[in-house]
Design an enzyme around this catalytic site. Sequence first.
Site, PDB file in Angstrom:
ATOM      1  NE  ARG A 102      -8.065  15.744  -3.308  1.00 45.76           N
ATOM      2  CZ  ARG A 102      -7.948  14.897  -4.334  1.00 45.76           C
ATOM      3  NH1 ARG A 102      -7.935  15.357  -5.571  1.00 45.76           N
ATOM      4  NH2 ARG A 102      -7.838  13.596  -4.138  1.00 45.76           N
ATOM      5  CG  HIS A 129      -4.289  10.570  -1.515  1.00 46.32           C
ATOM      6  ND1 HIS A 129      -5.572  10.728  -0.998  1.00 46.32           N
ATOM      7  CD2 HIS A 129      -4.432  10.518  -2.875  1.00 46.32           C
ATOM      8  CE1 HIS A 129      -6.430  10.781  -2.009  1.00 46.32           C
ATOM      9  NE2 HIS A 129      -5.770  10.662  -3.142  1.00 46.32           N
ATOM     10  CD  GLN A 132      -5.347   6.382  -4.559  1.00 43.60           C
ATOM     11  OE1 GLN A 132      -6.063   7.277  -4.942  1.00 43.60           O
ATOM     12  NE2 GLN A 132      -5.398   5.166  -5.082  1.00 43.60           N
ATOM     13  CG  ASP A 224       1.043   9.942  -7.998  1.00 45.65           C
ATOM     14  OD1 ASP A 224       0.284  10.242  -8.938  1.00 45.65           O
ATOM     15  OD2 ASP A 224       1.031  10.560  -6.901  1.00 45.65           O
ATOM     16  CB  CYS A 264      -3.192   7.240  -6.952  1.00 43.90           C
ATOM     17  SG  CYS A 264      -2.177   8.602  -7.530  1.00 43.90           S
ATOM     18  NE  ARG A 292      -9.602   6.950  -3.093  1.00 35.63           N
ATOM     19  CZ  ARG A 292      -9.370   8.237  -3.386  1.00 35.63           C
ATOM     20  NH1 ARG A 292      -8.708   8.574  -4.457  1.00 35.63           N
ATOM     21  NH2 ARG A 292      -9.785   9.197  -2.560  1.00 35.63           N
TER      22      ARG A 292
HETATM   23  N1   CP Z   1      -6.548   9.416  -6.928  1.00 32.29           N
HETATM   24  C1   CP Z   1      -7.268  10.522  -6.625  1.00 32.29           C
HETATM   25  O1   CP Z   1      -7.291  11.006  -5.480  1.00 32.29           O
HETATM   26  O2   CP Z   1      -7.949  11.048  -7.679  1.00 32.29           O
HETATM   27  P1   CP Z   1      -8.700  12.478  -7.704  1.00 32.29           P
HETATM   28  O3   CP Z   1      -7.619  13.511  -7.583  1.00 32.29           O
HETATM   29  O4   CP Z   1      -9.395  12.510  -9.011  1.00 32.29           O
HETATM   30  O5   CP Z   1      -9.625  12.527  -6.537  1.00 32.29           O
HETATM   31  N1  NVA Z   2       0.433  12.992  -5.919  1.00 27.99           N
HETATM   32  C1  NVA Z   2      -0.740  13.436  -6.634  1.00 27.99           C
HETATM   33  C2  NVA Z   2      -1.917  12.577  -6.319  1.00 27.99           C
HETATM   34  C3  NVA Z   2      -3.183  12.914  -7.029  1.00 27.99           C
HETATM   35  C4  NVA Z   2      -4.337  12.046  -6.652  1.00 27.99           C
HETATM   36  C5  NVA Z   2      -1.038  14.895  -6.270  1.00 27.99           C
HETATM   37  O1  NVA Z   2      -0.944  15.242  -5.078  1.00 27.99           O
HETATM   38  O2  NVA Z   2      -1.330  15.672  -7.172  1.00 27.99           O
END
Ligand code: CP
Ligand code: NVA
Length: 305
Positions: A102, A129, A132, A224, A264, A292
């Site tokens: 990540r 993502h 997701q 989101d 999400c 997920r």
């Molecule tokens: N939706 C998602 O990726 O959640 P987290 O940021 O908690 O992993």
């Molecule tokens: N768009 C959001 C998604 C979090 C799971 C971010 O990148 O923070």
Amino acid sequence: MRHFLTLADLTTAELKDILNLAIQLKTEWKSGGNPPLLGGKVLGMIFQKPSLRTRVSFDMAMLHLGGHALYLSPNEIQLGKRESVADVSRVLSRFVQVIMARVFDHADVVELAKWSSIPVINGLSDYSHPCQGIADFLTIQEHKGEFQGKKLTYLGDSNNVTHSLIFGATKLGMDFALGAPEGYSLRPDVMALAQQFAAESGSKITVTTDPHEAIKDADVVYTDTWTSMGQETEAEERRKVFPPFQVNNALLAYAKKDAIVMHCLPAHRGEEITDEVADGPQSALFDQAENRMHGQKAILVWLFE
Ligand code: CP
Ligand code: NVA
């Protein structure tokens, strides 16, 4: 060797294979458990940002499939700071069998994949993502039965999650509508790719600054956070322009009566979504979160097929 960096890299057949695999693994899990398909394998999880769902669902996915997951916190590796991305990738490749990362900058996950001798999974970048996305289309398939001809509306900021949704929707033949304020619309390169996929699948793309036009007759309504991780300094400015795109009961009334609502998570309740909608009868939020884990299992198994 396969990587899983963005849904745009997958063919429609590959995307459907992963979704079918997820359904199979979920059914298996619900009826007693999964076989140890990843026995003896270790997943190295590099996190530059916080996480609940991604971290726990990958950890549980590996556990259920007979493998092990190793959490590497932002302070531990300091990707690109303590050590170059290329070196981290080559060293981890000697210890574990698959990497999930990540990251802030999508280029970092591409660089990890370039240097690794093992599969690399994008666990969220500023660009996409895709994990997701798999959970999202799995949820849509479960609730709506099919993709072709259904309308997916996304309201709010065009971010990493939006990119995965438009790539998946246009590959699977769903119509995609974006309702976003001026200045927060789709990146031209993302739009160009999506148009190419839509031309092949027959799906229709609509982009508008009118939330009512975007949500009209939607089968799936998605939102989101208005401020993604890494954009915190813009939060105040964003709170001024996004309120007309809030998913509340008044706006949801313009979608189809049986539309489902997706997010999400994490949600900023009272901003992009209200409690009445997030906890209401049309909410699919927690099915989506559970998926997920099933989606992650499918991605992991598919990488080693
Ligand atoms: N939706 C998602 O990726 O959640 P987290 O940021 O908690 O992993
Ligand atoms: N768009 C959001 C998604 C979090 C799971 C971010 O990148 O923070």
